[in-house]
Design a protein around this motif. Structure first.
Motif, mmCIF file in Angstrom:
data_model
loop_
_atom_site.group_PDB
_atom_site.id
_atom_site.type_symbol
_atom_site.label_atom_id
_atom_site.label_comp_id
_atom_site.label_asym_id
_atom_site.label_seq_id
_atom_site.Cartn_x
_atom_site.Cartn_y
_atom_site.Cartn_z
ATOM 1 N N LEU A 106 27.719 11.821 -34.210
ATOM 2 C CA LEU A 106 26.988 10.767 -35.458
ATOM 3 C C LEU A 106 27.895 10.582 -36.474
ATOM 4 N N VAL A 107 28.515 12.348 -37.600
ATOM 5 C CA VAL A 107 27.891 12.952 -38.272
ATOM 6 C C VAL A 107 29.430 13.276 -38.782
ATOM 7 N N ALA A 108 29.730 13.956 -37.466
ATOM 8 C CA ALA A 108 31.159 14.934 -37.270
ATOM 9 C C ALA A 108 32.672 14.326 -36.816
ATOM 10 N N ASP A 109 33.445 14.827 -37.678
ATOM 11 C CA ASP A 109 34.866 14.272 -37.132
ATOM 12 C C ASP A 109 35.141 15.076 -35.253
ATOM 13 N N THR A 110 35.912 14.672 -35.290
ATOM 14 C CA THR A 110 36.422 14.698 -33.253
ATOM 15 C C THR A 110 36.560 16.727 -32.963
ATOM 16 N N GLY A 111 37.306 17.017 -34.633
ATOM 17 C CA GLY A 111 37.547 18.625 -34.608
ATOM 18 C C GLY A 111 36.480 18.962 -34.393
ATOM 19 N N HIS A 112 35.274 19.301 -35.193
ATOM 20 C CA HIS A 112 33.784 20.069 -35.285
ATOM 21 C C HIS A 112 33.744 19.982 -34.388
ATOM 22 N N VAL A 113 33.338 18.079 -33.745
ATOM 23 C CA VAL A 113 32.667 18.036 -32.676
ATOM 24 C C VAL A 113 32.928 19.013 -30.802
ATOM 25 N N ARG A 114 34.641 18.929 -31.674
ATOM 26 C CA ARG A 114 35.536 19.596 -30.024
ATOM 27 C C ARG A 114 34.749 20.974 -30.816
ATOM 28 N N SER A 115 35.400 21.847 -31.657
ATOM 29 C CA SER A 115 35.090 23.107 -31.616
ATOM 30 C C SER A 115 33.826 23.909 -31.465
ATOM 31 N N TYR A 116 32.421 22.590 -31.595
ATOM 32 C CA TYR A 116 30.903 23.165 -31.317
ATOM 33 C C TYR A 116 30.983 23.107 -29.987
ATOM 34 N N LEU A 117 31.697 21.697 -28.769
ATOM 35 C CA LEU A 117 31.801 21.658 -28.388
ATOM 36 C C LEU A 117 31.973 23.183 -27.284
ATOM 37 N N LEU A 155 22.799 26.126 -15.920
ATOM 38 C CA LEU A 155 24.003 26.623 -16.128
ATOM 39 C C LEU A 155 25.774 26.248 -16.176
ATOM 40 N N ASP A 156 25.795 26.002 -14.746
ATOM 41 C CA ASP A 156 26.290 25.492 -14.528
ATOM 42 C C ASP A 156 26.760 23.264 -14.219
ATOM 43 N N ALA A 157 25.832 22.996 -14.218
ATOM 44 C CA ALA A 157 25.776 21.879 -14.746
ATOM 45 C C ALA A 157 26.171 21.321 -15.307
ATOM 46 N N ASP A 158 25.391 21.883 -16.768
ATOM 47 C CA ASP A 158 25.739 21.947 -18.519
ATOM 48 C C ASP A 158 26.943 22.315 -18.532
ATOM 49 N N LEU A 159 27.529 23.424 -18.274
ATOM 50 C CA LEU A 159 29.147 23.509 -18.215
ATOM 51 C C LEU A 159 29.853 22.433 -17.559
ATOM 52 N N ARG A 160 29.500 21.829 -16.673
ATOM 53 C CA ARG A 160 30.633 21.190 -15.830
ATOM 54 C C ARG A 160 30.916 19.762 -16.588
ATOM 55 N N TRP A 161 29.570 19.250 -17.881
ATOM 56 C CA TRP A 161 28.807 18.236 -18.441
ATOM 57 C C TRP A 161 29.632 18.480 -20.165
ATOM 58 N N LEU A 162 29.921 20.036 -20.477
ATOM 59 C CA LEU A 162 30.769 20.489 -21.686
ATOM 60 C C LEU A 162 32.456 20.139 -21.268
ATOM 61 N N HIS A 163 32.748 20.144 -20.402
ATOM 62 C CA HIS A 163 33.755 19.813 -19.993
ATOM 63 C C HIS A 163 34.464 18.291 -19.781
ATOM 64 N N THR A 164 33.080 17.935 -19.446
ATOM 65 C CA THR A 164 33.770 15.982 -19.169
ATOM 66 C C THR A 164 33.571 15.730 -20.515
ATOM 67 N N THR A 165 32.625 16.242 -21.213
ATOM 68 C CA THR A 165 32.525 15.711 -22.848
ATOM 69 C C THR A 165 33.348 15.835 -23.978
ATOM 70 N N LEU A 166 34.217 17.197 -23.290
ATOM 71 C CA LEU A 166 35.592 17.638 -24.483
ATOM 72 C C LEU A 166 36.265 17.234 -24.162
ATOM 73 N N GLU A 167 36.931 15.979 -23.122
ATOM 74 C CA GLU A 167 37.787 15.106 -22.573
ATOM 75 C C GLU A 167 37.387 14.021 -23.113
ATOM 76 N N ARG A 168 36.058 13.650 -23.036
ATOM 77 C CA ARG A 168 35.980 11.944 -24.189
ATOM 78 C C ARG A 168 35.022 12.040 -24.985
ATOM 79 N N VAL A 169 36.256 12.738 -26.497
ATOM 80 C CA VAL A 169 34.989 13.093 -27.735
ATOM 81 C C VAL A 169 35.967 12.081 -28.595
ATOM 82 N N ALA A 170 37.112 12.233 -27.912
ATOM 83 C CA ALA A 170 38.001 10.894 -29.328
ATOM 84 C C ALA A 170 37.650 9.570 -28.306
#
Length: 178
Positions: A106-117, A155-170
């Motif tokens: 909501l508040v950051a650009d995609t670059g910041h979101v990707r960096s956080y992820l 943690l494994d479930a979170d990692l899979r979600w982080l990976h999928t979310t990184l692909e969907r950020v834009a």
């Protein structure tokens, strides 16, 4: 976690005073938040008031009197009923990680979101390594291994979600800001 029921379960092994219950809890649930002594004694007071435990004597091991508690028949029944209940899957997504990613979108650009992820994925991966080391440590107890297995699965479930979310950020960012 249901602290009263966990304490009832620990008392099913035999009479214990508050200090022994805290130690047994922290040993049997090694990856759970340790119980505070005040929480143990307050919970014992409520369990005694409700007739689920009863004082079973006093012990003085070179210190103050310690009251040992025993499970009552009503306590055994309450414990059996709790163990027979199927735990429903959580109905809501209640995770700081999830909330933080949504707010970042909501508040950051995609670059910041990707960096956080990416940083979060790195932290999860490091924790995964630590827990895997616990499992391979020859001195690890079965309590440690079971707790590590549970944490690793999450943690494994979170990692899979982080990976999928990184692909969907834009795409997600465009949808949120349109």
């Amino acid at each position: 976690m249901s602290t009263p029921h966990v304490l009832l379960g620990l008392l099913a092994e035999g009479d214990k005073h508050g200090y022994e219950l805290k130690r047994a809890h922290d040993r049997r649930l090694p990856r759970a938040r340790p119980l505070a002594f005040g929480q143990v004694y307050a919970t014992l007071g409520r369990l005694e008031r409700d007739g689920l435990v009863a004082a079973a004597g006093q012990d003085r091991d070179a210190g103050p009197d310690r009251t040992a508690y025993a499970l009552t028949p009503a306590g055994r029944d309450a414990l059996a009923a709790w163990l027979a209940e199927v735990e429903p899957p959580m109905p809501y997504v209640a995770s700081t990680l999830f909330a933080k990613v949504v707010v970042a979108l909501l508040v950051a650009d995609t670059g910041h979101v990707r960096s956080y992820l990416v940083a979060q994925r790195r932290a999860h991966t490091e924790r995964l390594r630590e827990l895997t080391a616990v499992k391979t440590d020859p001195s690890a107890s079965l309590d440690d291994i079971v707790a590590a297995d549970y944490a690793i699965a999450h943690l494994d479930a979170d990692l899979r979600w982080l990976h999928t979310t990184l692909e969907r950020v834009a795409d997600w960012h465009r949808e949120v800001h349109s």
